[in-house]
Scaffold this motif. Structure first.
Motif, mmCIF file in Angstrom:
data_model
loop_
_atom_site.group_PDB
_atom_site.id
_atom_site.type_symbol
_atom_site.label_atom_id
_atom_site.label_comp_id
_atom_site.label_asym_id
_atom_site.label_seq_id
_atom_site.Cartn_x
_atom_site.Cartn_y
_atom_site.Cartn_z
ATOM 1 N N ASP A 168 119.953 32.124 -19.178
ATOM 2 C CA ASP A 168 118.524 32.729 -18.965
ATOM 3 C C ASP A 168 118.457 33.033 -17.446
ATOM 4 O OD1 ASP A 168 116.122 33.528 -18.550
ATOM 5 O OD2 ASP A 168 115.049 31.718 -19.721
ATOM 6 N N PHE A 169 119.348 34.046 -17.183
ATOM 7 C CA PHE A 169 119.333 34.684 -15.740
ATOM 8 C C PHE A 169 118.049 35.132 -15.231
ATOM 9 C CE2 PHE A 169 123.772 34.589 -17.007
ATOM 10 C CZ PHE A 169 124.333 33.956 -16.051
ATOM 11 N N ASP A 170 117.328 35.574 -15.904
ATOM 12 C CA ASP A 170 116.000 36.070 -15.512
ATOM 13 C C ASP A 170 115.245 34.970 -14.918
ATOM 14 O OD1 ASP A 170 113.850 38.177 -15.203
ATOM 15 O OD2 ASP A 170 112.698 36.691 -16.463
ATOM 16 N N ARG A 171 115.094 33.722 -15.780
ATOM 17 C CA ARG A 171 114.519 32.705 -15.240
ATOM 18 C C ARG A 171 114.955 32.238 -13.793
ATOM 19 N NH1 ARG A 171 114.843 26.549 -18.124
ATOM 20 N NH2 ARG A 171 113.686 25.314 -16.480
ATOM 21 N N ALA A 172 116.344 32.132 -13.816
ATOM 22 C CA ALA A 172 117.025 31.644 -12.478
ATOM 23 C C ALA A 172 116.655 32.447 -11.188
ATOM 24 C CB ALA A 172 118.629 31.731 -12.746
ATOM 25 N N PHE A 173 116.513 33.916 -11.734
ATOM 26 C CA PHE A 173 116.237 34.988 -10.611
ATOM 27 C C PHE A 173 114.912 34.711 -10.091
ATOM 28 C CE2 PHE A 173 114.377 39.028 -8.955
ATOM 29 C CZ PHE A 173 115.387 39.235 -8.140
ATOM 30 N N GLN A 174 113.770 34.502 -10.972
ATOM 31 C CA GLN A 174 112.587 34.220 -10.611
ATOM 32 C C GLN A 174 112.423 33.077 -9.833
ATOM 33 O OE1 GLN A 174 110.349 36.385 -11.025
ATOM 34 N NE2 GLN A 174 111.582 37.938 -12.123
ATOM 35 N N ARG A 175 113.163 32.007 -10.260
ATOM 36 C CA ARG A 175 113.125 30.610 -9.392
ATOM 37 C C ARG A 175 113.595 30.994 -8.010
ATOM 38 N NH1 ARG A 175 115.791 24.482 -10.345
ATOM 39 N NH2 ARG A 175 115.593 23.863 -8.183
ATOM 40 N N TRP A 176 114.602 31.678 -7.654
ATOM 41 C CA TRP A 176 115.152 31.987 -6.706
ATOM 42 C C TRP A 176 114.301 32.667 -5.812
ATOM 43 C CZ3 TRP A 176 116.394 36.599 -4.364
ATOM 44 C CH2 TRP A 176 116.985 36.753 -3.035
ATOM 45 N N VAL A 177 113.734 33.550 -6.361
ATOM 46 C CA VAL A 177 112.655 34.589 -5.367
ATOM 47 C C VAL A 177 111.632 33.476 -5.006
ATOM 48 C CG1 VAL A 177 110.954 36.236 -5.597
ATOM 49 C CG2 VAL A 177 113.099 36.622 -6.501
ATOM 50 N N ALA A 178 110.961 32.842 -5.982
ATOM 51 C CA ALA A 178 109.890 31.976 -5.672
ATOM 52 C C ALA A 178 109.987 30.885 -4.575
ATOM 53 C CB ALA A 178 109.180 31.219 -6.750
ATOM 54 N N ASP A 179 111.449 30.176 -4.729
ATOM 55 C CA ASP A 179 111.843 29.006 -3.789
ATOM 56 C C ASP A 179 112.263 29.661 -2.483
ATOM 57 O OD1 ASP A 179 111.366 27.407 -5.767
ATOM 58 O OD2 ASP A 179 113.325 26.850 -6.233
ATOM 59 N N SER A 180 112.753 30.885 -2.384
ATOM 60 C CA SER A 180 112.979 31.434 -1.162
ATOM 61 C C SER A 180 111.828 32.062 -0.284
ATOM 62 C CB SER A 180 114.060 32.722 -1.379
ATOM 63 O OG SER A 180 115.254 32.078 -2.176
ATOM 64 N N LYS A 181 111.015 32.315 -0.967
ATOM 65 C CA LYS A 181 109.807 32.947 -0.293
ATOM 66 C C LYS A 181 109.219 31.461 0.444
ATOM 67 C CE LYS A 181 106.914 35.574 -2.470
ATOM 68 N NZ LYS A 181 106.257 36.364 -3.596
ATOM 69 N N ALA A 182 108.950 30.573 -0.299
ATOM 70 C CA ALA A 182 108.613 29.172 0.163
ATOM 71 C C ALA A 182 109.200 28.687 1.333
ATOM 72 C CB ALA A 182 108.489 28.163 -0.688
ATOM 73 N N SER A 183 110.601 29.090 1.111
ATOM 74 C CA SER A 183 111.488 28.613 2.223
ATOM 75 C C SER A 183 111.472 29.136 3.498
ATOM 76 C CB SER A 183 113.065 28.521 1.737
ATOM 77 O OG SER A 183 113.362 27.906 0.733
ATOM 78 N N MET A 184 111.175 30.682 3.585
ATOM 79 C CA MET A 184 110.901 31.423 4.647
ATOM 80 C C MET A 184 109.849 31.158 5.297
ATOM 81 S SD MET A 184 110.543 35.601 4.746
ATOM 82 C CE MET A 184 109.092 35.763 3.857
ATOM 83 N N LEU A 185 108.625 30.815 4.407
ATOM 84 C CA LEU A 185 107.263 30.367 4.982
ATOM 85 C C LEU A 185 107.417 29.201 5.977
ATOM 86 C CD1 LEU A 185 104.899 31.243 2.102
ATOM 87 C CD2 LEU A 185 105.086 32.476 4.438
ATOM 88 N N CYS A 186 108.104 28.063 5.463
ATOM 89 C CA CYS A 186 108.388 26.888 5.819
ATOM 90 C C CYS A 186 109.214 27.123 7.376
ATOM 91 C CB CYS A 186 109.251 26.059 5.067
ATOM 92 S SG CYS A 186 109.649 24.173 5.744
ATOM 93 N N VAL A 187 110.136 28.058 7.132
ATOM 94 C CA VAL A 187 111.102 28.219 8.491
ATOM 95 C C VAL A 187 109.955 28.908 9.508
ATOM 96 C CG1 VAL A 187 112.785 29.675 9.557
ATOM 97 C CG2 VAL A 187 113.180 28.193 7.327
ATOM 98 N N GLU A 188 109.118 29.823 8.951
ATOM 99 C CA GLU A 188 108.320 30.534 10.053
ATOM 100 C C GLU A 188 107.373 29.547 10.761
ATOM 101 O OE1 GLU A 188 108.399 33.916 10.839
ATOM 102 O OE2 GLU A 188 110.354 33.722 10.147
ATOM 103 N N ARG A 189 106.982 28.568 9.846
ATOM 104 C CA ARG A 189 105.833 27.839 10.414
ATOM 105 C C ARG A 189 106.506 26.951 11.521
ATOM 106 N NH1 ARG A 189 103.706 27.168 4.963
ATOM 107 N NH2 ARG A 189 104.938 25.247 4.753
ATOM 108 N N GLY A 190 107.533 26.750 11.554
ATOM 109 C CA GLY A 190 108.151 25.764 12.594
ATOM 110 C C GLY A 190 108.352 24.211 11.889
ATOM 111 N N GLY A 191 109.145 23.422 12.745
ATOM 112 C CA GLY A 191 109.229 21.913 12.316
ATOM 113 C C GLY A 191 110.416 21.718 11.363
ATOM 114 N N GLY A 192 111.103 22.940 10.966
ATOM 115 C CA GLY A 192 112.110 23.003 10.019
ATOM 116 C C GLY A 192 113.358 23.541 10.491
ATOM 117 N N MET A 193 114.556 23.167 9.995
ATOM 118 C CA MET A 193 115.601 23.612 10.528
ATOM 119 C C MET A 193 116.544 24.293 9.263
ATOM 120 S SD MET A 193 119.035 22.082 12.204
ATOM 121 C CE MET A 193 120.582 22.779 12.572
#
Length: 240
Positions: free
Chosen positions: A119-144
């Motif tokens: 189920d590559f569509d499920r995998a792709f959607q998870r990557w998008v959602a998790d990557s967006k959250a990762s970007m926000l965490c990095v942008e807020r600071g306090g993370g590496m």
């Protein structure tokens, strides 16, 4: 267990959460850090903040108690899904730091798609959602940000940077973690192909898994990374 009990348990001086999208090398990273003499790395995914509040406090209380018993100044917990709960973590553990793991999205979706039985569509959607959250965490600071590819290129340099971020001295011996096999997480018994791979991976030496998508990812899925939101995320993390 409740929030009041959590507050009574002594906390390590430095609390580190490894989070991001799954299948980005997070288990390997937690395994390496667990070999450090000054670090208590929880040998499992707790999903504490993903859990309902009652279970959350029980899991967190147990973790803090384990960390206190270890008498180490740095505590590391790895649950990729915690990337969506960084604000709650900071409210509960002020000063917590985050190691945000990332990897070429095409390799991530390839690996997740295999885990999801094609189920590559499920995998792709998870990557998008998790990557967006990762970007926000990095942008807020306090993370590496920790990139799997940078680690493969230069393991010692990559882990040395993390050690500085965590406030511990770099010990090159931790890169020989595989010489001391351990039982990791819930993978005490082989129940699925995924658990079999995970059990093997935590005790194998550093292995280069870059570029597997070229022969394993369906072309229509690979093309999704060439435009729109996926392309923007790939560029943000340095993959374009």
């Amino acid at each position: 267990m409740n929030k009041g009990v959590v507050r009574l348990i002594p906390k390590p001086k430095v609390s580190i959460f490894i989070c991001g999208c799954g299948h980005t090398g997070s288990t390997l990273l937690a395994r390496i850090l667990a070999a450090h003499p000054d670090v208590f790395s929880v040998p499992r995914e707790t999903s504490a903040f993903v859990s309902e509040k009652g279970a959350r406090w029980a899991k967190l209380s147990l973790l803090l108690l384990e960390a206190a018993i270890s008498r180490r100044n740095v505590w590391v917990e790895k649950t990729p899904g915690h990337i969506h709960y960084t604000r709650q973590i900071l409210e509960t553990i002020p000063g917590a730091r985050f190691i945000v793991v990332t990897r070429d999205g095409r390799d991530v979706v390839t690996s997740l798609g295999q885990r999801y039985e094609g189920d590559f569509d499920r995998a792709f959607q998870r990557w998008v959602a998790d990557s967006k959250a990762s970007m926000l965490c990095v942008e807020r600071g306090g993370g590496m940000l920790w990139r799997y590819e940078d680690f493969i290129e230069s393991p010692a340099l990559s882990i040395e940077r993390l050690c500085r971020f965590m406030g511990v001295a770099f010990d090159p011996a931790i890169l020989d973690y595989h010489q001391h096999p351990v039982v990791w997480g819930r993978e005490r018994k082989v129940r699925t192909p995924h658990s079999a791979r995970r059990l093997a991976q935590v005790n194998q030496p550093i292995t280069d898994y870059r570029g597997g998508w070229r022969s394993k990812l369906p072309a229509d899925v690979a093309s999704r990374f060439e435009a729109g939101e996926a392309q923007e995320l790939m560029a943000y993390f340095g993959y374009c």
